[in-house]
Design a protein around this motif. Structure first.
Motif, PDB file in Angstrom:
ATOM      1  N   VAL A 182       0.811  -1.221   0.000  1.00  0.00           N
ATOM      2  CA  VAL A 182       0.000   0.000   0.000  1.00  0.00           C
ATOM      3  C   VAL A 182       0.843   1.269   0.000  1.00  0.00           C
ATOM      4  O   VAL A 182       0.530   2.237  -0.688  1.00  0.00           O
ATOM      5  CB  VAL A 182      -0.962  -0.010   1.214  1.00  0.00           C
ATOM      6  N   GLY A 183       1.926   1.282   0.755  1.00  0.00           N
ATOM      7  CA  GLY A 183       2.730   2.502   0.872  1.00  0.00           C
ATOM      8  C   GLY A 183       3.461   2.882  -0.397  1.00  0.00           C
ATOM      9  O   GLY A 183       3.750   4.061  -0.619  1.00  0.00           O
ATOM     10  N   GLU A 238       6.503   5.303   0.539  1.00  0.00           N
ATOM     11  CA  GLU A 238       6.927   4.649   1.768  1.00  0.00           C
ATOM     12  C   GLU A 238       8.380   4.206   1.693  1.00  0.00           C
ATOM     13  O   GLU A 238       9.114   4.247   2.688  1.00  0.00           O
ATOM     14  CB  GLU A 238       6.024   3.447   2.037  1.00  0.00           C
ATOM     15  N   SER A 239       8.818   3.794   0.499  1.00  0.00           N
ATOM     16  CA  SER A 239      10.200   3.326   0.354  1.00  0.00           C
ATOM     17  C   SER A 239      11.201   4.437   0.633  1.00  0.00           C
ATOM     18  O   SER A 239      12.338   4.172   1.038  1.00  0.00           O
ATOM     19  CB  SER A 239      10.422   2.764  -1.057  1.00  0.00           C
ATOM     20  N   LEU A 240      10.798   5.697   0.430  1.00  0.00           N
ATOM     21  CA  LEU A 240      11.710   6.817   0.647  1.00  0.00           C
ATOM     22  C   LEU A 240      12.039   7.023   2.121  1.00  0.00           C
ATOM     23  O   LEU A 240      13.023   7.689   2.447  1.00  0.00           O
ATOM     24  CB  LEU A 240      11.096   8.111   0.085  1.00  0.00           C
ATOM     25  N   SER A 271       7.358   2.617  10.272  1.00  0.00           N
ATOM     26  CA  SER A 271       6.369   3.609   9.846  1.00  0.00           C
ATOM     27  C   SER A 271       5.748   3.159   8.538  1.00  0.00           C
ATOM     28  O   SER A 271       6.392   2.483   7.719  1.00  0.00           O
ATOM     29  CB  SER A 271       7.011   4.985   9.670  1.00  0.00           C
ATOM     30  N   VAL A 272       4.479   3.513   8.330  1.00  0.00           N
ATOM     31  CA  VAL A 272       3.771   3.148   7.110  1.00  0.00           C
ATOM     32  C   VAL A 272       3.095   4.390   6.528  1.00  0.00           C
ATOM     33  O   VAL A 272       2.700   5.294   7.269  1.00  0.00           O
ATOM     34  CB  VAL A 272       2.718   2.047   7.374  1.00  0.00           C
ATOM     35  N   THR A 273       3.005   4.425   5.218  1.00  0.00           N
ATOM     36  CA  THR A 273       2.287   5.495   4.518  1.00  0.00           C
ATOM     37  C   THR A 273       0.900   4.976   4.214  1.00  0.00           C
ATOM     38  O   THR A 273       0.719   4.137   3.325  1.00  0.00           O
ATOM     39  CB  THR A 273       3.031   5.882   3.224  1.00  0.00           C
ATOM     40  N   LEU A 274      -0.094   5.470   4.969  1.00  0.00           N
ATOM     41  CA  LEU A 274      -1.410   4.849   4.897  1.00  0.00           C
ATOM     42  C   LEU A 274      -2.580   5.819   5.046  1.00  0.00           C
ATOM     43  O   LEU A 274      -3.675   5.553   4.552  1.00  0.00           O
ATOM     44  CB  LEU A 274      -1.501   3.765   5.983  1.00  0.00           C
ATOM     45  N   LEU A 329       3.896   1.981  16.123  1.00  0.00           N
ATOM     46  CA  LEU A 329       3.828   2.031  14.658  1.00  0.00           C
ATOM     47  C   LEU A 329       3.395   3.428  14.231  1.00  0.00           C
ATOM     48  O   LEU A 329       2.328   3.919  14.601  1.00  0.00           O
ATOM     49  CB  LEU A 329       2.829   0.998  14.133  1.00  0.00           C
ATOM     50  N   GLU A 330       4.243   4.064  13.435  1.00  0.00           N
ATOM     51  CA  GLU A 330       3.972   5.422  12.945  1.00  0.00           C
ATOM     52  C   GLU A 330       3.163   5.345  11.645  1.00  0.00           C
ATOM     53  O   GLU A 330       3.604   4.754  10.661  1.00  0.00           O
ATOM     54  CB  GLU A 330       5.300   6.141  12.714  1.00  0.00           C
ATOM     55  N   VAL A 331       1.971   5.920  11.653  1.00  0.00           N
ATOM     56  CA  VAL A 331       1.085   5.898  10.476  1.00  0.00           C
ATOM     57  C   VAL A 331       1.062   7.294   9.861  1.00  0.00           C
ATOM     58  O   VAL A 331       0.581   8.249  10.477  1.00  0.00           O
ATOM     59  CB  VAL A 331      -0.337   5.460  10.847  1.00  0.00           C
ATOM     60  N   ASN A 332       1.606   7.430   8.667  1.00  0.00           N
ATOM     61  CA  ASN A 332       1.675   8.736   7.980  1.00  0.00           C
ATOM     62  C   ASN A 332       0.650   8.800   6.843  1.00  0.00           C
ATOM     63  O   ASN A 332       0.261   7.805   6.289  1.00  0.00           O
ATOM     64  CB  ASN A 332       3.069   8.957   7.424  1.00  0.00           C
TER      65      ASN A 332
END
Length: 344
Positions: free
Chosen positions: A194-195, A199-201, A209-212, A341-344
């Motif tokens: 999903v990220g 997210e890979s950056l 941390s996840v980009t969600l 868990l950091e959710v961005n």
């Protein structure tokens, strides 16, 4: 004495065997890293070169086949159980090692969308667990066919597209996902990282941390098809490479975002270990454990035209489920109880 000689020979045999296995593990991982980074471009250049030689007919026949077969990736691809069961993937698994943890049964009468987190640099856990049988996904989830979704541009590359399809990899676009979830029967599981490139950056060792927050398209797809959502978290995915993280506003981050916007991937400056020594820099990932935990499915109703309120509601439910999954298993796989868990 004879017994001492026999014992020494046995020790030597096991020593040699372990060294050979380690080398095979390194070779198996190296071939996948090279596939990920250069196989598409290399095969394109080789095909163009062959067209300019006396063997041009071979390249022409393949190109004709490519035109005929162009839409196959959008229709579930061409999975090969033989390729998925190659022994090389077991060496790939053991290099880190990679494990797949099942927490709940999945019904074969339903379709699923797995949200895989985090992306990492190459999504090594996602590939090993869902595009091969090395960790036993077929035995742990009998009757479920996993499809790992990746950039559609990969399927425009000759040879690479066929290699990816053989592992059950499909394009991460609406046409492909719609076909698998609506015209391919039940028991299908689309695995979406999903990220993505964003997210890979931000992936770096020691960071979870996840980009969600603003990634809701996969939830809308799940609602349109009535496919259950399954949160998946891979502990250790961010540990296998070290990356140079550019600050927001820097020239490096500007270049990365431009690539991400126009091409679909973000170029990362990263390194692992060297080919012959873990103390040197190279392209091989560090041999750190990766444990992928498949969480509890969230039952999703089928809504042909879901409203934004519907999407937001199930997206919030998914985020909560992912956080609970992380909190439940974090201490089991080496993280402190205080880790969040950091959710961005």
């Amino acid at each position: 004495t004879g017994s001492n000689v026999l014992s020494a020979l046995q020790d030597l045999f096991w020593l040699l065997k372990s060294k050979v296995e380690k080398q095979l593990q390194i070779i198996s991982v190296l071939q996948w890293v090279l596939t990920f980074l250069v196989m598409g471009i290399a095969c394109t250049l080789i095909l163009m070169y062959i067209l300019c030689t006396d063997c041009w007919a071979i390249a022409a026949l393949y190109l004709a086949w490519l035109v005929f077969d162009w839409n196959t990736p959008k229709k579930g691809g061409r999975r090969s159980q033989w390729v998925r069961n190659w022994a090389i993937w077991r060496y790939f698994r053991d290099y880190f090692p990679i494990r797949l943890v099942k927490t709940h049964n999945l019904l074969t009468t339903r379709n699923y969308i797995f949200g895989y987190h985090p992306h990492g640099i190459m999504g090594l856990g996602a590939f090993c667990n869902f595009s091969t049988e090395a960790t036993g996904v077929g035995q742990k989830f009998p009757g479920i066919r996993p499809y790992l979704a990746t950039l559609a541009g990969n399927f425009r590359m000759p040879i690479l597209r066929d290699y990816l399809m053989s592992g059950g990899i499909c394009p991460v676009n609406r046409d492909s996902i719609d076909y698998i979830l609506s015209k391919n029967g039940s028991g299908n599981a689309i695995v979406i990282v999903v990220g993505g490139a964003a997210e890979s950056l931000n992936c770096t060792p020691g960071k979870n941390s996840v980009t969600l927050k603003n990634r809701k398209g996969f939830v809308k797809l799940a609602l349109r098809h009535g496919a259950d959502l399954v949160p998946v978290y891979s502990f250790g995915e961010n540990e296998v490479y070290k990356q140079v993280i550019f600050e927001e506003g820097s020239w490096g981050r500007w270049v990365q975002k431009k690539f991400q916007k126009h091409i679909g991937f973000a170029p990362c400056i990263f390194h692992g270990r060297g080919l012959f020594s873990s103390n040197t820099w190279g392209l091989l990932p560090y041999s750190k454990p990766i444990t992928t935990v498949v969480g509890e499915p969230i039952t999703i109703p089928k809504i042909d035209n879901p409203s934004q309120k519907d999407v937001d509601f199930y997206h919030s439910m998914y985020v909560d489920s992912l956080i609970k999954l992380f909190d439940k298993y974090k201490t089991r796989f080496g993280l402190p109880e205080t880790e969040v868990l950091e959710v961005n």
